[in-house]
Design a protein around this motif. Structure first.
Motif, mmCIF file in Angstrom:
data_model
loop_
_atom_site.group_PDB
_atom_site.id
_atom_site.type_symbol
_atom_site.label_atom_id
_atom_site.label_comp_id
_atom_site.label_asym_id
_atom_site.label_seq_id
_atom_site.Cartn_x
_atom_site.Cartn_y
_atom_site.Cartn_z
ATOM 1 N N ARG A 142 0.694 -1.117 -0.041
ATOM 2 C CA ARG A 142 0.010 0.075 -0.051
ATOM 3 C C ARG A 142 0.827 1.463 -0.149
ATOM 4 O O ARG A 142 0.574 2.289 -0.685
ATOM 5 C CB ARG A 142 -0.943 0.128 1.203
ATOM 6 C CG ARG A 142 -1.875 1.262 1.499
ATOM 7 C CD ARG A 142 -2.640 1.262 0.378
ATOM 8 N NE ARG A 142 -3.651 2.575 0.546
ATOM 9 C CZ ARG A 142 -4.088 3.158 -0.479
ATOM 10 N NH1 ARG A 142 -4.150 2.941 -1.730
ATOM 11 N NH2 ARG A 142 -5.139 4.227 -0.189
ATOM 12 N N TYR A 143 1.807 1.324 0.944
ATOM 13 C CA TYR A 143 2.586 2.379 0.820
ATOM 14 C C TYR A 143 3.278 2.783 -0.594
ATOM 15 O O TYR A 143 3.551 3.877 -0.819
ATOM 16 C CB TYR A 143 4.013 2.210 2.032
ATOM 17 C CG TYR A 143 4.741 3.296 1.991
ATOM 18 C CD1 TYR A 143 4.564 4.508 2.765
ATOM 19 C CD2 TYR A 143 5.884 3.325 1.187
ATOM 20 C CE1 TYR A 143 5.223 5.639 2.736
ATOM 21 C CE2 TYR A 143 6.657 4.708 1.085
ATOM 22 C CZ TYR A 143 6.363 5.710 1.984
ATOM 23 O OH TYR A 143 7.208 6.961 1.997
ATOM 24 N N VAL A 144 3.854 1.728 -1.184
ATOM 25 C CA VAL A 144 4.440 1.665 -2.626
ATOM 26 C C VAL A 144 3.595 2.199 -3.587
ATOM 27 O O VAL A 144 3.756 3.060 -4.337
ATOM 28 C CB VAL A 144 5.173 0.352 -3.052
ATOM 29 C CG1 VAL A 144 5.537 0.505 -4.295
ATOM 30 C CG2 VAL A 144 6.320 -0.048 -2.293
ATOM 31 N N GLU A 145 2.222 1.711 -3.551
ATOM 32 C CA GLU A 145 1.070 2.012 -4.350
ATOM 33 C C GLU A 145 0.997 3.666 -4.202
ATOM 34 O O GLU A 145 0.610 4.314 -5.222
ATOM 35 C CB GLU A 145 0.031 1.269 -3.844
ATOM 36 C CG GLU A 145 -1.248 1.614 -4.586
ATOM 37 C CD GLU A 145 -2.615 0.876 -4.311
ATOM 38 O OE1 GLU A 145 -3.708 1.474 -3.939
ATOM 39 O OE2 GLU A 145 -2.327 -0.318 -3.858
ATOM 40 N N LYS A 146 1.019 4.103 -3.014
ATOM 41 C CA LYS A 146 0.899 5.584 -2.687
ATOM 42 C C LYS A 146 2.068 6.551 -3.132
ATOM 43 O O LYS A 146 2.032 7.653 -3.230
ATOM 44 C CB LYS A 146 0.226 5.801 -1.343
ATOM 45 C CG LYS A 146 -0.971 5.292 -1.290
ATOM 46 C CD LYS A 146 -1.233 5.422 0.563
ATOM 47 C CE LYS A 146 -1.733 6.990 0.561
ATOM 48 N NZ LYS A 146 -2.249 7.116 1.694
ATOM 49 N N PRO A 148 4.940 5.647 -5.431
ATOM 50 C CA PRO A 148 5.587 4.867 -6.591
ATOM 51 C C PRO A 148 6.983 5.227 -6.573
ATOM 52 O O PRO A 148 7.934 4.477 -7.144
ATOM 53 C CB PRO A 148 4.809 4.786 -7.735
ATOM 54 C CG PRO A 148 3.947 6.102 -7.597
ATOM 55 C CD PRO A 148 3.693 6.169 -5.962
ATOM 56 N N GLY A 149 7.179 6.612 -6.553
ATOM 57 C CA GLY A 149 8.426 7.088 -6.984
ATOM 58 C C GLY A 149 9.569 6.716 -5.959
ATOM 59 O O GLY A 149 10.911 7.097 -6.273
ATOM 60 N N GLU A 150 9.106 6.140 -5.009
ATOM 61 C CA GLU A 150 10.374 5.941 -3.817
ATOM 62 C C GLU A 150 11.191 4.708 -4.269
ATOM 63 O O GLU A 150 12.069 4.409 -3.607
ATOM 64 C CB GLU A 150 9.692 5.971 -2.465
ATOM 65 C CG GLU A 150 9.304 7.318 -2.207
ATOM 66 C CD GLU A 150 9.202 7.381 -0.409
ATOM 67 O OE1 GLU A 150 9.519 6.589 0.146
ATOM 68 O OE2 GLU A 150 8.461 8.173 -0.148
#
Length: 714
Positions: A142-146, A148-150
């Protein structure tokens, strides 16, 4: 001539184009050719994250799995870069992210067959444990979904619960020394007779990434009979790297299913690994029992079979391709890994060596830690310990009922007498191959000693409760391989506890922050060697020798000799802890003196000018040093000569239960809750840390009133 030159330019252009295409291909092959996990089962997670004024996350969920989801999300907010590296490690892709050091970890993961263990055992785990792992993975996804640039590594996310489980399988054996054994064999080094310890110095084959796992920590438990106010106390003082894959992260969790816990965890863990709930708590210190055996195999001429009980068995082999980031491209590097009935095999210039170690090929440590989190009594807690999934580390326990205990935890191999188990073993005999661990009731333990206290500082369990109350070596089989090592911290802890028959909370704090060396420790013989040096022809070194001779044996930062003592004690501690011969005293005195004169023009700068806590714009003086209770054993010498500490006192927690059984705790970290330079919590705890101060743990939700920085749902 013009035509020839034209053809040359065409050829060079074609070669340049091929080179560009090759670089593009090498940059694309790695994510395309790697395993991709299916996302965890779809689910809705009811979770609320509350950040207190120090940025520590308090996770509130309806179910336990909701809490795990929120914990992953909160941790990613504070340190996604490290979490991404940990997940890459579990997929065998750390080399694609961090280069050669990561590829070494990927090689070890393949050698230990980590993914096969997870694939085989994952569905055998209890449903609530799998739900916890899947929820944690979903939180990271969920964190990556929100954001994505990281993400730096293409195709790594989404992850699943198996990826989370793999981190436990890979990291667990490195806390009892498997890294040193593997590296010695990879480097073609002889194995020393003392429990297989290698001849080389610091390990670099480690799943912690660039920062090695160093063995350290202090722990204290005080029973009501020994405390000044009748309280039960527990001090957790883990020594870990201050950044990276095994750096502590503090959190408080609350679930309506009865999971209430405050403590700390490593990146990639869906629950705290130490701390306390309302009724009990524990902490860990690294122990070093003999849990690793190395076997010399007898190979045939072709090198593809080994002799075992008179039969030639096939040596299993598998080709792997390590993914190594080399800057513009990720290069594939081939390696062959081997396996025998004993376990992983390393083939080097001296032959083929099989390794067997405690806790291999199992996932039970995950369930054990979760059950410990939710235990409510000493009996329930011991029931969780009896799962026997955690292969090593001491557990120091205390509870609201006034119990204290030390468990010298280990999955001790059930070995047969007749073999020199601390030396190289014959690989051609089945009677030298153990197949089971001893049951939990054989694990050494000391429960409620008459002294009213327990300590451990990575020392032998036969020194834990003071004279007259110790475990006796004669009560345990030598086949367990129990360590007999003494650390200065262990000796000093006993001295300080024995000197105080009624220990108050403030007195326990002073003990924990003590900076002295015991005159009964290895420091005594080391300083005598320095004093015995004949330096009449070297006035500069003679001055340094005289300064050390007048040292008061503490690293509190007030004495003229403290900085010089800091530098000369570090190599002595390193050799002592690794069971190696002491270093050359003249050489070490010479190096320390030269360093201080080069950067300060004198031998006696203040200790705080040399030993520093540095992060971003924060640059503060420290006290303490190697193998003292105020621990700062590892540092990097920077260009200005300062020693920037990177490992030592990390997560500190003081827990107490009063006479009525009410719990209260305080904690501290060297830096802060966040690893992001732009966060106000990047180093906000550092000023308190250097002053030996602690902050309150707002464990009861009512304590958050007036202390909330923000509240949200991910």
């Amino acid at each position: 001539m013009v035509r020839v030159r034209g053809r040359r330019w065409k050829v060079l252009g074609a070669l340049a184009l091929l080179l560009v295409l090759a670089v593009i291909a090498l940059s694309l092959w790695e994510p395309i050719g790697t395993y991709r996990a299916a996302p965890p089962p779809a689910g809705r997670y009811d979770v609320r994250i509350v950040r207190d004024r120090f940025g520590v996350p308090h996770i509130f969920g309806t179910r336990d799995e909701d809490v795990a989801y929120g914990l992953a999300y909160a941790h990613a907010e504070d340190d996604f870069g490290t979490l991404e590296e940990v997940m890459a490690m579990t997929r065998g892709r750390l080399g694609a992210l961090t280069g050669q050091s990561g590829a070494a970890t990927d090689y070890v993961a393949a050698l230990l067959d980590v993914r096969a263990t997870v694939d085989r055992d994952y569905l055998k785990q209890p449903a609530d444990v799998r739900a916890l792992l899947d929820a944690y993975a979903a939180g990271l996804n969920r964190y990556v979904e929100k954001h994505p640039g990281e993400a730096r590594l293409a195709g790594l996310f989404p992850i699943d619960g198996k990826d989370v489980a793999a981190g436990f399988v890979l990291r667990s054996p490195f806390f009892f020394g498997l890294d040193t054994v593997l590296e010695a064999l990879v480097k073609n080094e002889e194995m020393r007779p003392e429990r297989g310890a290698p001849l080389h110095d610091a390990p670099n084959v480690t799943p912690a990434g660039p920062a090695e796992i160093e063995k350290g920590s202090n722990a204290f438990a005080v029973a009501p009979s020994r405390s000044a106010d009748g309280a039960t106390r527990l001090v957790s003082n883990a020594h870990q790297p201050w950044t990276g894959g095994v750096a502590w992260y503090e959190a408080v969790v609350h679930s309506r299913e009865g999971w209430d816990f405050a403590g700390a965890l490593f990146p990639g863990s869906p629950f705290p690994l130490l701390g306390h709930n309302r009724t009990l708590g524990w902490t860990n210190t690294v122990n070093r029992p003999d849990l690793i055996d190395v076997y010399k195999l007898r190979l045939n001429e072709a090198g593809d079979r080994y002799l075992f009980d008179g039969k030639w068995l096939p040596l299993q082999s598998r080709r792997i391709w390590l993914k190594v980031d080399m800057g513009p491209a990720v290069l594939p590097v081939p390696r062959t890994i081997y396996r025998s009935v004993h376990g992983p095999v390393i083939v080097n210039n001296k032959g083929a060596f099989a390794i067997r170690y405690a806790g291999a090929d199992q996932l039970k440590m995950i369930e054990q830690y979760f059950r410990l989190n939710k235990a409510r009594s000493f009996a329930e807690w011991q029931g969780a310990m009896a799962i026997q999934g955690v292969p090593a580390t001491n557990f120091i326990y205390a509870d609201a009922a006034g119990n204290i205990a030390l468990f010298y935890n280990g999955l001790f191999p059930e070995r047969r007498p007749g073999f020199a188990w601390d030396k190289l073993l014959p690989g051609d005999r089945s009677d030298a191959l153990w197949t089971r661990s001893l049951p939990f009731d054989r694990v050494p333990r000391l429960v409620n000693p008459a002294s009213g206290y327990l300590i451990n500082a990575n020392n032998t369990p036969f020194q834990a409760a003071g004279p007259g109350d110790e475990l006796q070596p004669s009560a345990f089989s030598p086949l367990l391989g129990i360590e007999t090592d003494f650390t200065n911290r262990g000796l000093r802890s006993i001295e300080l506890m024995e000197a105080d028959s009624s220990i108050s909370e403030a007195e326990l704090e002073r003990i924990k922050y003590d900076t002295a060396f015991s005159r009964r420790s290895y420091a005594g013989s080391w300083l005598r060697r320095i004093a015995a040096l004949e330096l009449s022809g070297d006035p500069g070194l003679r001055e340094a020798q005289a300064l050390i001779a007048g040292w008061d044996w503490t690293l509190e930062g007030r004495g003229r000799a403290d900085a010089l003592a800091l530098l000369v004690m570090r190599p002595a501690n390193r050799q002592h802890y690794r069971r190696l011969a002491p270093p050359d005293p003249r050489e070490e005195l010479e190096k320390a003196a030269a360093h201080l004169r080069e950067h300060w023009g004198r031998l006696d700068p203040p200790l705080g000018a040399v030993l520093r806590l540095r992060r971003g714009k924060t640059d503060l003086p420290l006290d303490g040093g190697p193998d003292v209770l105020r621990a700062a054993p590892l540092w990097d010498l920077e260009k200005d000569g300062r020693a920037k500490v990177r490992h030592g006192d990390s997560f500190i927690m003081f827990v107490s239960w009063d006479r009525a059984g009410r719990v209260r705790s305080r904690s501290m970290q060297p830096f802060g809750a966040s690893s992001r330079p732009g966060s106000p919590h990047y180093a906000d705890q550092a000023p308190l840390f250097v002053r030996h101060q602690l902050k309150p743990v707002l464990f009861d939700p009512t304590m958050l009133r007036g202390n909330v920085e923000r509240e949200y749902r991910p």
